[in-house]
Motif scaffolding. Structure first.
Motif, mmCIF file in Angstrom:
data_model
loop_
_atom_site.group_PDB
_atom_site.id
_atom_site.type_symbol
_atom_site.label_atom_id
_atom_site.label_comp_id
_atom_site.label_asym_id
_atom_site.label_seq_id
_atom_site.Cartn_x
_atom_site.Cartn_y
_atom_site.Cartn_z
ATOM 1 N N LYS A 57 0.682 -1.540 -0.511
ATOM 2 C CA LYS A 57 -0.218 0.122 -0.013
ATOM 3 C C LYS A 57 1.015 1.121 -0.058
ATOM 4 O O LYS A 57 1.822 1.181 0.542
ATOM 5 C CB LYS A 57 -1.356 -0.008 1.304
ATOM 6 N N SER A 58 1.413 1.845 -0.952
ATOM 7 C CA SER A 58 1.817 3.576 -1.568
ATOM 8 C C SER A 58 0.694 4.485 -1.603
ATOM 9 O O SER A 58 -0.609 4.345 -2.362
ATOM 10 C CB SER A 58 2.961 2.911 -1.730
ATOM 11 N N VAL A 59 1.208 5.397 -2.049
ATOM 12 C CA VAL A 59 0.587 6.866 -2.094
ATOM 13 C C VAL A 59 1.647 7.516 -2.958
ATOM 14 O O VAL A 59 2.559 7.458 -3.164
ATOM 15 C CB VAL A 59 0.696 7.594 -1.742
ATOM 16 N N ARG A 60 1.068 7.610 -4.554
ATOM 17 C CA ARG A 60 2.006 8.353 -5.739
ATOM 18 C C ARG A 60 0.940 9.410 -6.455
ATOM 19 O O ARG A 60 -0.106 9.042 -6.369
ATOM 20 C CB ARG A 60 2.692 7.421 -6.690
ATOM 21 N N PHE A 61 1.414 10.173 -6.964
ATOM 22 C CA PHE A 61 1.217 11.073 -7.743
ATOM 23 C C PHE A 61 0.892 11.538 -8.803
ATOM 24 O O PHE A 61 2.013 11.695 -9.170
ATOM 25 C CB PHE A 61 1.634 12.510 -7.200
ATOM 26 N N ASP A 62 -0.014 11.151 -9.791
ATOM 27 C CA ASP A 62 0.158 10.924 -11.363
ATOM 28 C C ASP A 62 0.014 11.983 -11.856
ATOM 29 O O ASP A 62 1.449 12.730 -12.383
ATOM 30 C CB ASP A 62 -0.897 9.954 -11.892
ATOM 31 N N MET A 99 8.209 17.878 -6.793
ATOM 32 C CA MET A 99 7.422 16.719 -6.333
ATOM 33 C C MET A 99 7.558 15.725 -7.637
ATOM 34 O O MET A 99 7.507 14.558 -7.760
ATOM 35 C CB MET A 99 5.971 16.986 -6.765
ATOM 36 N N ALA A 100 8.862 15.699 -7.704
ATOM 37 C CA ALA A 100 9.311 14.904 -9.055
ATOM 38 C C ALA A 100 9.686 13.933 -8.347
ATOM 39 O O ALA A 100 8.958 12.392 -8.867
ATOM 40 C CB ALA A 100 10.386 15.342 -9.902
ATOM 41 N N ARG A 101 9.927 13.270 -6.976
ATOM 42 C CA ARG A 101 10.480 12.250 -6.421
ATOM 43 C C ARG A 101 9.001 11.762 -6.397
ATOM 44 O O ARG A 101 8.793 10.082 -5.870
ATOM 45 C CB ARG A 101 11.158 12.557 -5.418
ATOM 46 N N TYR A 102 8.138 11.964 -5.885
ATOM 47 C CA TYR A 102 6.690 12.224 -5.456
ATOM 48 C C TYR A 102 5.685 11.088 -6.619
ATOM 49 O O TYR A 102 4.945 11.052 -5.992
ATOM 50 C CB TYR A 102 6.464 11.996 -3.967
ATOM 51 N N ARG A 103 6.158 11.548 -7.590
ATOM 52 C CA ARG A 103 5.060 11.575 -8.809
ATOM 53 C C ARG A 103 5.425 9.708 -9.022
ATOM 54 O O ARG A 103 6.032 9.341 -9.003
ATOM 55 C CB ARG A 103 5.263 12.234 -10.324
ATOM 56 N N THR A 104 4.347 9.466 -9.791
ATOM 57 C CA THR A 104 4.021 7.618 -10.840
ATOM 58 C C THR A 104 5.479 7.571 -11.431
ATOM 59 O O THR A 104 5.212 8.665 -12.460
ATOM 60 C CB THR A 104 2.691 7.453 -11.181
ATOM 61 N N PRO A 105 6.317 7.350 -11.667
ATOM 62 C CA PRO A 105 7.012 6.829 -13.236
ATOM 63 C C PRO A 105 5.893 6.787 -13.711
ATOM 64 O O PRO A 105 5.783 6.294 -14.029
ATOM 65 C CB PRO A 105 7.971 5.805 -12.115
ATOM 66 N N PRO A 106 6.588 7.311 -14.998
ATOM 67 C CA PRO A 106 6.089 7.451 -16.443
ATOM 68 C C PRO A 106 6.018 5.834 -16.961
ATOM 69 O O PRO A 106 7.035 4.516 -17.297
ATOM 70 C CB PRO A 106 6.969 8.319 -17.504
#
Length: 106
Positions: A57-62, A99-106
């Motif tokens: 379970k985790s949170v990432r920003f799209d 916020m790049a570190r917390y984004r969903t990888p492309p």
């Protein structure tokens, strides 16, 4: 151990960060996106297979909103005294935040 994943997208305009154990905004963000393993008594109930399974379970920003509001949760529940306690410690934050570190990888 097999791990199952499920993802969903939610619209948001603010993020509430727990600062009880953080002295910087970066530390609070790291805690917010930290991965949690759900297993044993805390396993996830899988609707597809009808049983409890291990999961992450985790949170990432799209995507981020044009204006992101960050709220610092300055109150914590004190179980010993059974009341809310206000946090007064200093929390440092940068003038510019990537916020790049917390984004969903492309």
């Amino acid at each position: 151990m097999n791990m199952y994943e499920s993802a969903r997208t939610e619209a948001f305009s603010d993020v509430q960060l727990d600062i009880a154990a953080a002295s910087t905004l970066a530390a609070a963000l790291e805690h917010f996106v930290a991965e949690e393993v759900l297993d044993g008594d805390n396993a996830w109930q899988c609707d597809g297979c009808g049983r409890r399974v291990a999961a992450r379970k985790s949170v990432r920003f799209d995507a981020l909103p044009p204006l992101l509001m960050i709220q610092l949760k300055r109150f914590t529940y004190d179980a010993a005294e059974m009341r809310l306690r206000k946090l007064h410690h200093r929390v440092e934050f940068p003038l510019s935040l990537s916020m790049a570190r917390y984004r969903t990888p492309p």
